[in-house]
Design a protein around this motif. Structure first.
Motif, mmCIF file in Angstrom:
data_model
loop_
_atom_site.group_PDB
_atom_site.id
_atom_site.type_symbol
_atom_site.label_atom_id
_atom_site.label_comp_id
_atom_site.label_asym_id
_atom_site.label_seq_id
_atom_site.Cartn_x
_atom_site.Cartn_y
_atom_site.Cartn_z
ATOM 1 N N ASP A 111 0.740 -0.924 0.128
ATOM 2 C CA ASP A 111 -0.300 -0.191 0.266
ATOM 3 C C ASP A 111 0.743 1.382 0.532
ATOM 4 O OD1 ASP A 111 -2.766 -1.254 0.497
ATOM 5 O OD2 ASP A 111 -1.667 -2.714 2.029
ATOM 6 N N MET A 112 2.193 1.895 0.820
ATOM 7 C CA MET A 112 2.888 2.267 0.506
ATOM 8 C C MET A 112 3.045 2.960 -0.429
ATOM 9 S SD MET A 112 2.459 3.562 3.542
ATOM 10 C CE MET A 112 1.697 3.430 4.991
ATOM 11 N N ILE A 113 4.231 1.724 -1.169
ATOM 12 C CA ILE A 113 4.714 1.921 -2.310
ATOM 13 C C ILE A 113 3.488 2.852 -3.739
ATOM 14 C CG2 ILE A 113 5.709 0.289 -3.913
ATOM 15 C CD1 ILE A 113 6.537 -1.678 -2.088
ATOM 16 N N VAL A 114 2.746 1.754 -3.771
ATOM 17 C CA VAL A 114 1.927 2.297 -4.360
ATOM 18 C C VAL A 114 1.011 4.045 -3.731
ATOM 19 C CG1 VAL A 114 -0.893 1.973 -5.590
ATOM 20 C CG2 VAL A 114 0.727 -0.197 -4.976
ATOM 21 N N PHE A 115 1.024 4.688 -2.726
ATOM 22 C CA PHE A 115 0.504 5.742 -2.385
ATOM 23 C C PHE A 115 1.975 6.300 -2.820
ATOM 24 C CE2 PHE A 115 0.914 9.023 0.895
ATOM 25 C CZ PHE A 115 -0.700 8.781 0.491
ATOM 26 N N ASP A 116 2.575 5.866 -2.597
ATOM 27 C CA ASP A 116 3.619 6.919 -2.708
ATOM 28 C C ASP A 116 4.291 7.697 -4.448
ATOM 29 O OD1 ASP A 116 4.687 7.226 -0.566
ATOM 30 O OD2 ASP A 116 6.805 5.361 -0.602
ATOM 31 N N ALA A 117 3.245 6.412 -5.244
ATOM 32 C CA ALA A 117 3.585 6.216 -6.441
ATOM 33 C C ALA A 117 2.340 7.807 -6.987
ATOM 34 C CB ALA A 117 3.393 4.902 -7.511
ATOM 35 N N ILE A 118 1.833 7.604 -6.580
ATOM 36 C CA ILE A 118 0.514 8.577 -6.877
ATOM 37 C C ILE A 118 0.713 9.660 -6.614
ATOM 38 C CG2 ILE A 118 -1.485 9.195 -6.305
ATOM 39 C CD1 ILE A 118 -2.183 6.757 -6.278
ATOM 40 N N PRO A 119 0.729 10.688 -7.191
ATOM 41 C CA PRO A 119 2.150 12.015 -7.737
ATOM 42 C C PRO A 119 1.002 12.993 -6.924
ATOM 43 C CG PRO A 119 0.618 11.767 -9.926
ATOM 44 C CD PRO A 119 1.278 10.779 -8.988
ATOM 45 N N SER A 120 -0.461 13.302 -6.817
ATOM 46 C CA SER A 120 -0.443 13.623 -5.632
ATOM 47 C C SER A 120 -2.273 13.490 -5.106
ATOM 48 C CB SER A 120 -1.442 15.713 -6.593
ATOM 49 O OG SER A 120 -2.050 15.009 -8.231
ATOM 50 N N PRO A 121 -3.082 13.810 -4.144
ATOM 51 C CA PRO A 121 -4.159 12.858 -3.677
ATOM 52 C C PRO A 121 -5.377 12.746 -5.083
ATOM 53 C CG PRO A 121 -3.645 14.713 -2.556
ATOM 54 C CD PRO A 121 -2.749 15.185 -3.617
ATOM 55 N N PRO A 122 -5.911 11.892 -4.611
ATOM 56 C CA PRO A 122 -6.692 11.581 -5.662
ATOM 57 C C PRO A 122 -8.153 12.940 -5.899
ATOM 58 C CG PRO A 122 -7.077 9.972 -4.535
ATOM 59 C CD PRO A 122 -5.999 11.304 -4.046
ATOM 60 N N SER A 123 -9.210 12.466 -7.433
ATOM 61 C CA SER A 123 -10.228 13.276 -6.481
ATOM 62 C C SER A 123 -11.451 12.378 -6.120
ATOM 63 C CB SER A 123 -10.930 13.798 -8.846
ATOM 64 O OG SER A 123 -12.325 14.116 -7.762
ATOM 65 N N PRO A 124 -12.499 12.944 -5.327
ATOM 66 C CA PRO A 124 -13.004 12.275 -4.590
ATOM 67 C C PRO A 124 -14.469 11.335 -5.487
ATOM 68 C CG PRO A 124 -12.859 14.766 -3.371
ATOM 69 C CD PRO A 124 -12.298 14.569 -5.310
ATOM 70 N N THR A 125 -14.786 11.853 -6.765
ATOM 71 C CA THR A 125 -15.047 10.864 -8.163
ATOM 72 C C THR A 125 -14.444 9.977 -7.599
ATOM 73 O OG1 THR A 125 -14.166 12.284 -10.240
ATOM 74 C CG2 THR A 125 -15.676 13.355 -9.192
ATOM 75 N N LEU A 126 -13.646 9.739 -7.675
ATOM 76 C CA LEU A 126 -12.831 7.979 -7.425
ATOM 77 C C LEU A 126 -12.999 7.567 -6.190
ATOM 78 C CD1 LEU A 126 -10.065 8.844 -10.028
ATOM 79 C CD2 LEU A 126 -11.743 7.644 -11.148
ATOM 80 N N CYS A 127 -14.237 7.189 -5.935
ATOM 81 C CA CYS A 127 -14.213 7.407 -4.427
ATOM 82 C C CYS A 127 -14.005 6.098 -3.683
ATOM 83 C CB CYS A 127 -16.088 6.617 -4.579
ATOM 84 S SG CYS A 127 -16.651 5.608 -5.363
ATOM 85 N N HIS A 128 -13.622 4.615 -5.117
ATOM 86 C CA HIS A 128 -12.955 3.585 -4.198
ATOM 87 C C HIS A 128 -10.963 4.247 -3.664
ATOM 88 C CE1 HIS A 128 -16.443 1.275 -5.046
ATOM 89 N NE2 HIS A 128 -16.136 1.344 -6.411
ATOM 90 N N LEU A 129 -10.731 4.920 -4.796
ATOM 91 C CA LEU A 129 -9.249 5.199 -4.377
ATOM 92 C C LEU A 129 -9.303 6.281 -3.568
ATOM 93 C CD1 LEU A 129 -6.576 4.987 -5.568
ATOM 94 C CD2 LEU A 129 -7.137 6.384 -7.494
ATOM 95 N N TRP A 130 -10.184 6.863 -3.442
ATOM 96 C CA TRP A 130 -10.055 8.737 -2.197
ATOM 97 C C TRP A 130 -9.908 7.843 -1.619
ATOM 98 C CZ3 TRP A 130 -13.993 11.578 0.130
ATOM 99 C CH2 TRP A 130 -13.462 12.384 0.927
ATOM 100 N N ARG A 131 -11.061 6.788 -1.154
ATOM 101 C CA ARG A 131 -11.605 5.818 0.966
ATOM 102 C C ARG A 131 -10.095 5.754 0.777
ATOM 103 N NH1 ARG A 131 -10.742 0.124 0.011
ATOM 104 N NH2 ARG A 131 -12.803 0.939 -1.349
ATOM 105 N N TRP A 132 -9.340 4.789 0.152
ATOM 106 C CA TRP A 132 -8.309 3.842 0.483
ATOM 107 C C TRP A 132 -6.859 5.124 0.446
ATOM 108 C CZ3 TRP A 132 -3.302 3.633 -2.401
ATOM 109 C CH2 TRP A 132 -2.717 3.065 -2.433
ATOM 110 N N TYR A 133 -7.025 5.762 -0.244
ATOM 111 C CA TYR A 133 -5.979 7.064 -0.432
ATOM 112 C C TYR A 133 -5.933 7.869 1.141
ATOM 113 C CZ TYR A 133 -2.530 10.571 -1.919
ATOM 114 O OH TYR A 133 -1.618 11.569 -1.658
#
Length: 848
Positions: free
Chosen positions: A663-685
């Motif tokens: 989770d940490m590795i994928v989290f670090d790879a995301i350059p900026s916080p995702p949009s709330p419209t991507l609800c599953h990713l936003w919740r996980w992030y």
């Protein structure tokens, strides 16, 4: 939740119309109530005492209505009808007024300092020129009883006394005297008794005996006299017979004695507002004066109105509606909360009447708005975020251990979490002062004095209760004990323990030691010092000298095992030797059971986090992956983020069921916080973001999710030199020719490779197929398993392996082609034979 019983016909008469049962049930739901039962007095008595007792009872239909516990204004017919009429816009909420007596001074209640030892507070009021009917009188008495059981906490906080004012004369004196000095004729009795005699008289009374303990042990008892020395009441037990009210009563003097003054004022307000409707001047209450021991004077009832302000935006957001300020004000007015828009933005001013003591916060007002709007009228929406349910790790480990310990031949016992001080101290050869036990402040019995600090006494008492069972007796329990802990907010914590005992003619230490080895095998801890486990001699008064050992896991003491001392066995009324094992299972989780909660609950930290220093933070920043390309796609693009969000739709974590380095590795790879419209990713992030301060403790990743970045071009790269056109030539023909040659060579390579025989990857799998019980036909079960046929599947040898209790499992081997057959496919095909197969497990898996 209190239940109010009202006569159906009387209710409909007060409402001004009749309803069918379905219509009234719907009305109750709209008003936030529930019609619990439609019955009759005869039916109730018949159900509880039999048909013979119910022969002369009434057949009048009763509605049993459940009301919220804090809505004291709905505990009687009068308040219920008034609330429904205002809700249906057939009536305006009444304004309750406190008035002075038309002639003379107000009634006075004088409190003496002696009451401080028992019930120091009192309030009073007068209902002047009231008209009672039998139904009103019954409702009046029933409301007193409902309030006594609810807000008055069975008269321990407040006791209500009602008296016929025309039979007594003020001023009244509220004092306290020794029980031998109090003498009067109590309600519905024919002679006088002293207070001491009354305590003995009412010990057998099914109604009043529940209240005797409130003052029974006090040196003085509270009592109220009038100016002529007539006893009005001895609160909180009984009123005097001299001032009892009847249908002919016109003026009612109400007094409330209490240990909580706020509750007393609330109860008095409720009594007078509900029945002031029947006074000559409706909804008016005559004031009474209360004089305290210090000379301070107060006028009651208060009947205080107060105003609160809140915004319609707050209500719209919380309820999930979109209504105007004026509309919301109308909704609140229907709930007896007179409201209006102030004209300042979307502000609403709400007037809270004395009948609504339940309104203490803006959320209470919002709830009333939601009820008036109608729960069924609120548009259903899908939450923007949600989580995937997952079993608590400690409970999951507990369940897994339970199954295997039962399979080892031990029987599980479940005992009380409370026990006596003797159980955890004296009987075990210890002192209670040395135990970190949590004591119950007011225990009801000697059996439940403290929270248990060990599971052993409970198992020994279970054996004592089952001594006639065949030997040996092998019991275990996995439950919580409670230990004092100064670092916790509540001063104590729960600890999950595992305890087992073996009771037989011989001590059986080898059986308990074997169970320890089996448990460690299940927990994947090897028998070795250092990173494994070992036992070491210990001294404990509970165990026989020289037959006790501590259990060490990775250098930490987690428990103890040994043969119990003969004195301990005798104290538990046992006659044979017994061995025991008790250990803490939380250390085997890696994290403490409470650690995950610290990321979600805004309370005191359960563990002390070590926050990274500035140098560590900089180092962590440099360690961020330079690539944003993952197995889900490039997460710097919208397409990659959408793919990752879809992957997380039914998952809480990237890998497994707990947060990990994946989770940490994928989290670090995301350059900026995702949009709330991507609800599953936003919740996980957001969830993974809360683990940043503790990321070093997370388990490692099992797979690779972030792909390496493309290496930068170098001047020595010959292929790159061919692509550089420094002079901007238009040599498209050469580029086309180079592409043609490249495709030709790739085709030749593919044709050459296709002539070589393909390497087929195979695996050898050993399956454990478990039947339902010992009556399952195992030959038929094997026949069903071998009937499973797939391309790339070859069945091998099989055998029956004993499990326990006469049950055997089928162990069968097979060879599969990896590209054609997977273990999931096999398990699904075999478990389809539901009549024979309970479950399928992969016992071994080897690449060939």
């Amino acid at each position: 939740m209190p239940t109010v019983g009202v006569k159906r016909d009387l209710l409909f008469k007060a409402l001004g119309r009749s309803y069918t049962d379905e219509e009234f049930d719907e009305l109750c739901f709209e008003f936030g109530l529930e019609l619990d039962e439609i019955t009759s007095e005869k039916e109730i008595i018949s159900r509880e005492q039999g048909d013979t007792k119910a022969s002369g009872a009434s057949d009048v239909i009763l509605y049993k209505i459940d009301v919220p516990a804090n809505r004291y204004d709905l505990l009687c017919l009068e308040g219920l009808v008034r609330g429904l009429q205002v809700f249906k816009n057939k009536l305006e909420a009444p304004q309750y007024k406190r008035v002075s007596p038309l002639s003379g001074e107000p009634q006075k209640l004088i409190i003496t300092k002696e009451t401080e030892a028992v019930r120091p507070h009192a309030v009073a009021a007068v209902l002047r020129n009231i008209t009672f009917t039998q139904e009103r009188y019954d409702s009046f008495i029933e409301l007193q009883e409902k309030l006594h059981q609810n807000i008055c906490r069975k008269r321990s906080l407040v006791a209500i006394g009602t008296h016929d004012l025309d039979t007594i004369s003020g001023p009244f004196t509220y004092t306290a005297k020794p029980p031998g000095d109090i003498s009067f004729k109590p309600l519905n009795q024919t002679k006088e008794y002293t207070a001491t005699q009354l305590m003995s008289l009412y010990k057998t009374d099914s109604h009043l005996r529940h209240y005797l303990h409130i003052i029974e042990d006090k040196p003085v008892y509270p009592v109220i006299y009038d100016s002529n020395g007539v006893v009005l009441s001895m609160p909180p037990i009984i009123n005097g017979d001299h001032s009892k009210i009847s249908l002919k009563t016109k003026n009612v003097f109400i007094e409330c004695t209490a240990t909580d003054q706020t509750k007393a004022k609330t109860v008095l307000d409720m009594m007078v507002t509900m029945f002031s409707e029947y006074c000559a001047q409706p909804f008016t209450v005559e004031e009474a004066e209360v004089v305290y021991p210090d000379g301070k004077t107060c006028i009651y009832p208060e009947l205080a109105y107060r105003k609160e302000k809140l915004s319609s935006k707050f209500i719209n957001q919380k309820v999930g509606i979109n209504e105007s300020t004026e509309k919301i004000a109308q909704l609140l007015t229907r709930m007896c909360l007179l409201s209006q828009a102030t004209g300042v933005g979307d502000e609403i001013e709400v007037e809270i009447p004395p009948t609504r003591s339940d309104v203490i916060h803006a959320c209470d007002i919002m709830e009333d708005a939601a009820i008036a709007y109608g729960f069924n009228n609120i548009t259903r929406t899908t939450p923007r975020t949600y989580t995937v349910a997952n079993q608590f790790p400690l409970n999951k480990l507990t369940e897994l251990l339970r199954q295997d310990l039962a399979a080892a031949g031990f029987t599980e016992a479940l005992n009380f979490a409370l026990c006596s001080q003797e159980d955890i101290a004296d009987k075990l050869g210890k002192k209670i002062s040395e135990m970190r036990a949590v004591h119950i402040s007011n225990p009801k019995t000697a059996e439940f004095q403290v929270a248990r600090t060990t599971l052993l006494p409970g198992l020994l008492k279970t054996i004592a209760a089952n001594r006639k069972m065949p030997l040996p007796l092998k019991l275990f329990e996995i439950s919580d004990v409670v230990l004092k802990d100064e670092t916790k907010d509540v001063g104590a914590r729960n600890s999950r323990r595992f305890c087992a005992v073996y009771y037989n003619k011989s001590p059986g230490f080898e059986v308990i030691h074997g169970l320890l080895d089996r448990t460690m095998q299940l927990l994947e801890v090897k028998p070795a010092r250092g990173e494994g486990y070992h036992i070491q001699t210990a001294d404990d008064s509970t165990y026989f000298p020289g037959r006790c050992a501590d259990i060490f896991v990775r250098g930490k003491n987690v428990g103890r095992l040994g043969v119990l001392h003969p004195d301990v066995i005798n104290r538990f009324e046992l006659t044979m030797p017994c061995s025991a094992l008790e250990m803490d299972i939380e250390p085997f989780l890696g994290h403490t059971a409470e650690t995950p909660l610290t990321h979600d609950v805004p309370m005191k930290e359960v563990i002390k986090h070590r926050f990274p220093t500035r140098d560590e933070s900089q180092q962590s920043a440099h360690s961020r992956p330079t690539s944003t390309k993952t197995v889900f796609g490039d997460v710097s693009t919208q397409v990659g983020l959408e793919a990752l969000s879809d992957f997380l739709a039914d998952k809480s974590y990237i890998e497994g069921f707990v947060a990990s380095q994946a989770d940490m590795i994928v989290f670090d790879a995301i350059p900026s916080p995702p949009s709330p419209t991507l609800c599953h990713l936003w919740r996980w992030y957001n969830h993974i973001k809360s683990f940043q301060t503790d990321r070093a403790r997370l388990p490692s990743a099992k797979s690779r999710y972030v792909l390496p970045a493309t290496p930068p071009a170098t001047p020595n790269d010959a292929s790159d030199e061919e692509d550089i056109d420094l002079f901007g030539s238009d040599d498209e023909a050469e580029s086309a020719e180079a592409a043609r040659i490249k495709e030709q060579r790739l085709a030749e390579y593919a044709a050459k490779k296709s002539k070589k025989p393909a390497l087929v990857a195979k695996s050898s799998i050993l399956l454990d197929v478990k039947p339902w019980d010992d009556e399952t036909d195992m030959s038929k079960l094997e026949e069903c398993v071998r009937s499973v046929s797939m391309d790339g599947l070859l069945w091998g040898q099989s055998k029956l392996v004993p499990v326990g209790y006469g049950i055997k499992k089928l162990q069968i081997g097979c060879v599969v082609e990896d590209d054609k057959v997977g273990t999931d496919m096999l398990e699904e095909a075999i478990t389809a034979f539901e009549e024979y197969v309970q479950s399928v497990d992969v016992a071994a898996f080897n690449k060939i």
